[in-house]
Design a protein around this motif. Sequence first.
Motif, PDB file in Angstrom:
ATOM      1  N   MET A  34       0.828  -1.244  -0.055  1.00 18.80           N
ATOM      2  CA  MET A  34       0.218   0.000   0.021  1.00 18.80           C
ATOM      3  C   MET A  34       0.850   1.158  -0.046  1.00 18.80           C
ATOM      4  O   MET A  34       1.766   1.381  -0.872  1.00 18.80           O
ATOM      5  N   THR A  35       0.719   1.999   0.967  1.00 17.53           N
ATOM      6  CA  THR A  35       1.427   3.464   1.078  1.00 17.53           C
ATOM      7  C   THR A  35       1.291   4.111   2.260  1.00 17.53           C
ATOM      8  O   THR A  35       0.568   3.421   3.214  1.00 17.53           O
ATOM      9  N   TYR A  36       1.779   5.149   2.595  1.00 15.54           N
ATOM     10  CA  TYR A  36       1.750   5.911   3.758  1.00 15.54           C
ATOM     11  C   TYR A  36       0.373   6.833   3.735  1.00 15.54           C
ATOM     12  O   TYR A  36       0.173   7.317   2.521  1.00 15.54           O
ATOM     13  N   VAL A  37      -0.133   7.316   4.721  1.00 14.49           N
ATOM     14  CA  VAL A  37      -1.236   8.133   4.716  1.00 14.49           C
ATOM     15  C   VAL A  37      -0.918   9.055   5.889  1.00 14.49           C
ATOM     16  O   VAL A  37      -0.406   8.914   6.806  1.00 14.49           O
ATOM     17  N   ILE A  38      -1.431  10.304   5.644  1.00 10.21           N
ATOM     18  CA  ILE A  38      -1.373  11.581   6.532  1.00 10.21           C
ATOM     19  C   ILE A  38      -2.702  11.702   7.146  1.00 10.21           C
ATOM     20  O   ILE A  38      -3.897  11.692   6.081  1.00 10.21           O
ATOM     21  N   ALA A  39      -2.985  11.849   8.302  1.00  9.04           N
ATOM     22  CA  ALA A  39      -4.242  11.761   9.014  1.00  9.04           C
ATOM     23  C   ALA A  39      -4.632  13.111   9.693  1.00  9.04           C
ATOM     24  O   ALA A  39      -3.610  14.046   9.557  1.00  9.04           O
ATOM     25  N   GLN A  40      -5.552  13.116  10.439  1.00  9.73           N
ATOM     26  CA  GLN A  40      -6.160  14.435  11.036  1.00  9.73           C
ATOM     27  C   GLN A  40      -5.255  15.309  11.830  1.00  9.73           C
ATOM     28  O   GLN A  40      -5.225  16.605  11.728  1.00  9.73           O
ATOM     29  N   PRO A  41      -4.018  14.665  12.444  1.00  9.98           N
ATOM     30  CA  PRO A  41      -3.315  15.650  13.305  1.00  9.98           C
ATOM     31  C   PRO A  41      -2.616  16.786  12.289  1.00  9.98           C
ATOM     32  O   PRO A  41      -2.030  17.579  12.869  1.00  9.98           O
ATOM     33  N   CYS A  42      -2.542  16.325  10.888  1.00 12.49           N
ATOM     34  CA  CYS A  42      -1.849  17.296  10.086  1.00 12.49           C
ATOM     35  C   CYS A  42      -2.728  18.490   9.694  1.00 12.49           C
ATOM     36  O   CYS A  42      -2.377  19.696   9.355  1.00 12.49           O
ATOM     37  N   TYR A  96       1.619   3.975   8.212  1.00 11.99           N
ATOM     38  CA  TYR A  96       1.410   3.189   7.113  1.00 11.99           C
ATOM     39  C   TYR A  96       0.071   3.074   7.010  1.00 11.99           C
ATOM     40  O   TYR A  96      -0.559   2.813   7.804  1.00 11.99           O
ATOM     41  N   SER A  97      -0.224   2.746   5.712  1.00 10.65           N
ATOM     42  CA  SER A  97      -1.799   2.650   5.475  1.00 10.65           C
ATOM     43  C   SER A  97      -2.311   1.530   6.322  1.00 10.65           C
ATOM     44  O   SER A  97      -3.597   1.712   6.548  1.00 10.65           O
ATOM     45  N   GLU A  98      -1.742   0.376   6.432  1.00  9.94           N
ATOM     46  CA  GLU A  98      -2.511  -0.672   7.498  1.00  9.94           C
ATOM     47  C   GLU A  98      -2.411  -0.445   9.009  1.00  9.94           C
ATOM     48  O   GLU A  98      -2.977  -1.028   9.691  1.00  9.94           O
ATOM     49  N   ASP A  99      -1.896   0.688   9.283  1.00  9.36           N
ATOM     50  CA  ASP A  99      -1.453   1.141  10.625  1.00  9.36           C
ATOM     51  C   ASP A  99      -2.245   2.360  10.811  1.00  9.36           C
ATOM     52  O   ASP A  99      -2.021   2.840  12.441  1.00  9.36           O
ATOM     53  N   VAL A 100      -3.247   2.859  10.145  1.00 12.04           N
ATOM     54  CA  VAL A 100      -3.980   4.137  10.507  1.00 12.04           C
ATOM     55  C   VAL A 100      -4.755   3.872  11.619  1.00 12.04           C
ATOM     56  O   VAL A 100      -5.607   2.808  11.344  1.00 12.04           O
ATOM     57  N   PRO A 101      -4.721   4.625  12.680  1.00  9.82           N
ATOM     58  CA  PRO A 101      -5.666   4.258  13.652  1.00  9.82           C
ATOM     59  C   PRO A 101      -7.258   4.481  13.142  1.00  9.82           C
ATOM     60  O   PRO A 101      -7.539   5.317  12.241  1.00  9.82           O
ATOM     61  N   PRO A 102      -7.868   3.606  14.064  1.00 10.99           N
ATOM     62  CA  PRO A 102      -9.294   3.343  13.468  1.00 10.99           C
ATOM     63  C   PRO A 102     -10.276   4.719  13.377  1.00 10.99           C
ATOM     64  O   PRO A 102     -11.066   4.870  12.405  1.00 10.99           O
ATOM     65  N   GLU A 103      -9.937   5.714  14.283  1.00  9.94           N
ATOM     66  CA  GLU A 103     -10.618   6.991  14.272  1.00  9.94           C
ATOM     67  C   GLU A 103     -10.277   7.981  13.109  1.00  9.94           C
ATOM     68  O   GLU A 103     -11.051   8.835  12.781  1.00  9.94           O
ATOM     69  N   TRP A 104      -9.376   7.295  12.389  1.00 16.11           N
ATOM     70  CA  TRP A 104      -8.823   8.463  11.124  1.00 16.11           C
ATOM     71  C   TRP A 104      -8.571   7.438  10.102  1.00 16.11           C
ATOM     72  O   TRP A 104      -8.206   7.917   8.909  1.00 16.11           O
ATOM     73  N   ALA A 105      -9.388   6.235   9.987  1.00 15.40           N
ATOM     74  CA  ALA A 105      -9.273   5.711   8.745  1.00 15.40           C
ATOM     75  C   ALA A 105      -9.756   6.253   7.535  1.00 15.40           C
ATOM     76  O   ALA A 105      -9.494   5.987   6.205  1.00 15.40           O
ATOM     77  N   ALA A 106     -10.738   6.961   7.626  1.00 10.38           N
ATOM     78  CA  ALA A 106     -11.449   7.824   6.586  1.00 10.38           C
ATOM     79  C   ALA A 106     -10.249   8.751   5.729  1.00 10.38           C
ATOM     80  O   ALA A 106     -10.626   9.049   4.703  1.00 10.38           O
TER      81      ALA A 106
END
Length: 106
Positions: free
Chosen positions: A1-9, A57-67
């Motif tokens: 997969m890839t890396y994802v940037i989540a809500q803290p950004c 890492y995409s498979e490690d995104v916390p559930p609350e930020w999965a979207a």
Amino acid sequence: MTYVIAQPCVDVKDRACLEECPVDCIYEGERMLYIHPQECVDCGACEPVCPVEAIFYSEDVPPEWAAFTTASEDFFTTLGSPGGASGTGPISADPPLVAELPPPAL
């Protein structure tokens, strides 16, 4: 997969990750940064330099930020794959999930 940037950004956009990315795949939206899922080579250089720990890492995104995984894909639906963020500059748009978040409390 890839890396994802989540809500803290959101509304932070520190940009330290941009300097570490060897393939120039981190693009700047209106309120946050996005990693292009097809351009990322999964090197992980961006993750440890993020001061707000927003990169996963995409498979490690916390559930609350999965979207945010889908939001990142949505960001590139219109943009496509320009082949490098430095050539595009900031994009004055975000996917609805990000655009509709309330502004930060002061």
